[in-house]
Design a protein around this motif. Structure first.
Motif: not given
Length: 410
Positions: A208-209, A215-217, A330-333, A366-367
């Motif tokens: 997932y990393m 996943i994040q956008p 997903c919930f962390g994001t 992530a940054a």
């Protein structure tokens, strides 16, 4: 550790029983092992062709391949019996990957990786804007969603599959730490609380990393408005060298006094940062930021890959862990973005909620995603350094939560 000892004994007996005979792996390989080899080769493809985190994924993938070739004794659990030259008695001898895996088994590699990460981490954005620490706390939502989800699914599905009786609190806590999006922290927690689940947890965490850009956008866009996405954040306040030196010292003392079980990770992270900010250890920095980190990365990845054998990985537990890991991520994001939206409101629009994805500690990816998505909506947006505040606070928070879980459930 009894789990590893039983596996080692079994591997040793198998090697002893086959002494004096010659067998090819080709004739002994099973369907589950073939599946694992194909999975490993698929990861090789992703690393080389798609360039998904190749420094991490390539040795991990190759470890999966060689660990599942029968008769090669290249899994993390392979121990052979051979006669001692002096006494003639059969003695246990560790294989190469079994020996390297000791760095995982005895929790050596993760703190050393944190030492290296500390030398590359700038706490300046967090010190200049302490409010961004709340975004890092929001990013820990995934940990607790996965923790309670594991307990619920374990209770609901316990007994539904052969050999699966649900998850203990230690198992659930280890699965939850996947939500930190921090591979070394996940390894550290699983090694202490659920060593039998470590391969699956590590694979899920590192996978997932690598999938952060995918996943994040969508989550960031779904939870923010066009008005919020174009916010240009003000320049960060200046942070003095004295503040940067005092921060790791103070953080170490506070953490070790309040949560000593997190001391190995936080202590090494802060030592690395102190070496960086002191200005007097340039030789250490050159080594820790380059050669030493590269060595640790390949050892961790290869060791984790070699621990992913078919009999351990191809189980119902693996599917549940992979699913919960995705939910946690997903919930962390989402948790980080929602806290960033709250700060946007409280500061009168001075915080761009797009930095909320950095509430998970997938450093530094992530940054970079915060910066990339921000630039899509406003070319004057430079969110990279602003995103580092929640990112480093998330790294600290996840390590502390892991320490609390260990003190409760290990």
């Amino acid at each position: 550790m009894k789990f590893f000892e039983s596996l080692s004994s079994a591997s040793g007996l198998l090697a002893a029983n086959s002494a004096g005979t010659y067998s090819m792996g080709l004739t002994e390989i099973s369907i589950p092992q073939i599946i694992m080899v194909l999975i490993g080769l698929f990861f090789v493809y992703l690393a080389i062709v798609k360039k998904y985190e190749p420094l991490l994924l390539l040795p991990l993938a190759f470890g999966i391949v060689i660990a599942n070739i029968p008769m090669a004794n290249l899994s993390a659990y392979s121990i052979t019996l051979s006669p001692d030259a002096a006494t003639g008695l059969l003695v246990e001898r560790q294989g190469l990957l079994n020996f390297l895996y000791d760095g995982i088994r005895y929790v050596i590699y993760p703190p050393l990786i944190f030492l290296c990460i500390g030398t590359m981490t700038d706490f300046g954005p967090l010190i200049s804007s302490p409010k961004t620490a709340f975004i890092g706390l929001g990013g820990q939502l995934g940990i607790f969603v996965a923790f309670f989800g594991a307990l619920f699914l374990g209770k609901w599905l316990g007994g539904a599959f052969p050999g699966f009786e649900g998850f203990s609190y230690g198992d659930a806590a280890s699965i939850g730490i996947i939500g930190s999006s921090d591979g070394p922290t996940s390894i550290y927690a699983a090694s202490r609380m659920a060593p039998e689940l470590l391969p699956m947890i590590a694979i899920a965490a590192f996978s997932y990393m690598a999938l952060v850009p995918f996943i994040q956008p969508p989550i960031m866009r779904m939870l923010t408005t066009p008005k919020e996405r174009v916010v240009v954040m003000p320049k960060s306040q200046h942070v003095t060298q004295k503040q940067k030196i005092l921060f790791p010292i103070a953080m170490t003392l506070i953490t070790l006094l309040l949560v000593p079980t997190a001391g190995a990770l936080i202590g090494m992270l802060m030592l690395g940062n102190l070496l960086r900010e002191s200005g007097v250890t340039a030789r250490y920095l050159e080594t820790l930021q380059g050669p030493f980190l590269n060595i640790l990365t390949i050892l961790v990845a290869l060791s984790i890959g070699a621990s992913t054998t078919a009999e351990l990985f191809l189980t119902p537990q693996t599917l549940i862990i992979v699913f919960l890991g995705l939910i946690a991520f997903c919930f962390g994001t989402a948790g980080g973005v929602l806290i960033a939206k709250l700060l946007y409101k409280l500061t009168g629009g001075k915080v761009n909620p797009l930095i909320g994805n950095s509430g998970v500690s997938a450093m530094p990816m992530a940054a970079r995603i915060s910066q990339k998505v921000g630039q899509e909506y406003n070319s004057k947006n430079y969110l990279l350094m602003h995103a580092m505040g929640p990112l480093v606070s998330s790294t600290i928070a996840s390590a502390i939560i892991a320490g609390i879980f260990i003190s409760l459930y290990a």
